[in-house]
Enzyme design. Sequence first.
Site, short mmCIF file in Angstrom:
data_model
loop_
_atom_site.label_atom_id
_atom_site.label_comp_id
_atom_site.label_asym_id
_atom_site.label_seq_id
_atom_site.Cartn_x
_atom_site.Cartn_y
_atom_site.Cartn_z
N ASP A 116 0.88 -1.26 0.06
CA ASP A 116 0.18 0.06 0.15
C ASP A 116 0.81 1.19 0.05
OD1 ASP A 116 0.31 0.87 2.95
OD2 ASP A 116 0.00 -0.99 3.10
N ASP A 174 0.30 5.40 1.32
CA ASP A 174 -0.69 6.38 1.76
C ASP A 174 -0.08 7.89 1.32
OD1 ASP A 174 -1.60 4.43 3.49
OD2 ASP A 174 -0.33 4.81 5.20
N ASP A 224 -4.11 4.49 -0.37
CA ASP A 224 -5.01 5.12 0.82
C ASP A 224 -4.91 6.74 0.66
OD1 ASP A 224 -5.98 2.81 1.69
OD2 ASP A 224 -4.58 2.41 3.10
#
Length: 314
Positions: A71, A73, A123
């Site tokens: 992921d 951010d 995200d």
Amino acid sequence: MANCNNLFKKFNGSISIDADKNSKMTNSKTKLRDRIRKWFKDNHPDYEPKFYIQGSYKMKTGIRTKDDICDLDDGVYFFRQPNVSAITLQKWVHQAVNGYTTTPSEHRKKCIRTIFTSDYEVDHPVYYKVDGEDYQIAVKDNGFEGSDPKAVIDWFNSNKDKDGVLISTVKYLKAWCDNLRNKMPSGLAMTILAINAKNKIVLNQRDDITLKDILKEIKNTLSIKFECIVPAVPYDNLFESYDENRKNNFLKALNDFIDDAEKALKEENELKASKLWRKHLGERFPEGKDESQSSSSRAAAAAIGASTSFPWAK
């Protein structure tokens, strides 16, 4: 004892984000930023989004999970006082990114998540900042809360070593939690615990020894008080919501890992030692050779470990 440092180096490579995936994530980040900018320009031009990459991607402690997911951010910042609720501000970002992928974007508690199925996730936590006040993060159904992710990054950078030993250790700890799952601590929690532990020991050039030492120091610290305090606004305790079952599950996993780490370091056969590490770190940890190190090799390894520990580490 079996020196598994070379196996840990290979494991580090297997859990790290490779160049291809990193390139795709970076490209998606750029296109999502463009999409968010355009949406706000077209719909709410008085809100001008700015961006800041944060979290593990910024600290270079990101890993690929055992499902090969990672992921990124990318914080969305508004430098003005919002005249809408926190959840509305989140919904606007959700509207901006939703539809970019075939999988619908998720409106989570503290971020909007865009899912690239079986590959990676981006995200978007949402913040605002006005002069003289702390950064505020939008929290679904909770309003705005104080939060300063940049200060956490600065704290991490001020504590990491120049040789990258801490970064490697954090990745191993995150891979351990990912392998076990079952509500193990978050990556942020393990990062904080690792840094606090690192500052109480002398780092060793061998990754297997350093990991064992940090695990033991984490246990010592948590035995005094079971808490994990974020070193920046809001200075909250990441373990506050843990019930007894979740707490005991983590502490048992920690004890089991320490026991096997100590056995692995005493084990002369590299294959047997590697299997002890694999119990906790998973199948991506490579198996060693089915052979024992000679007494001369063990003596040399011990001498190297002693002479190459880092005297500057606290």
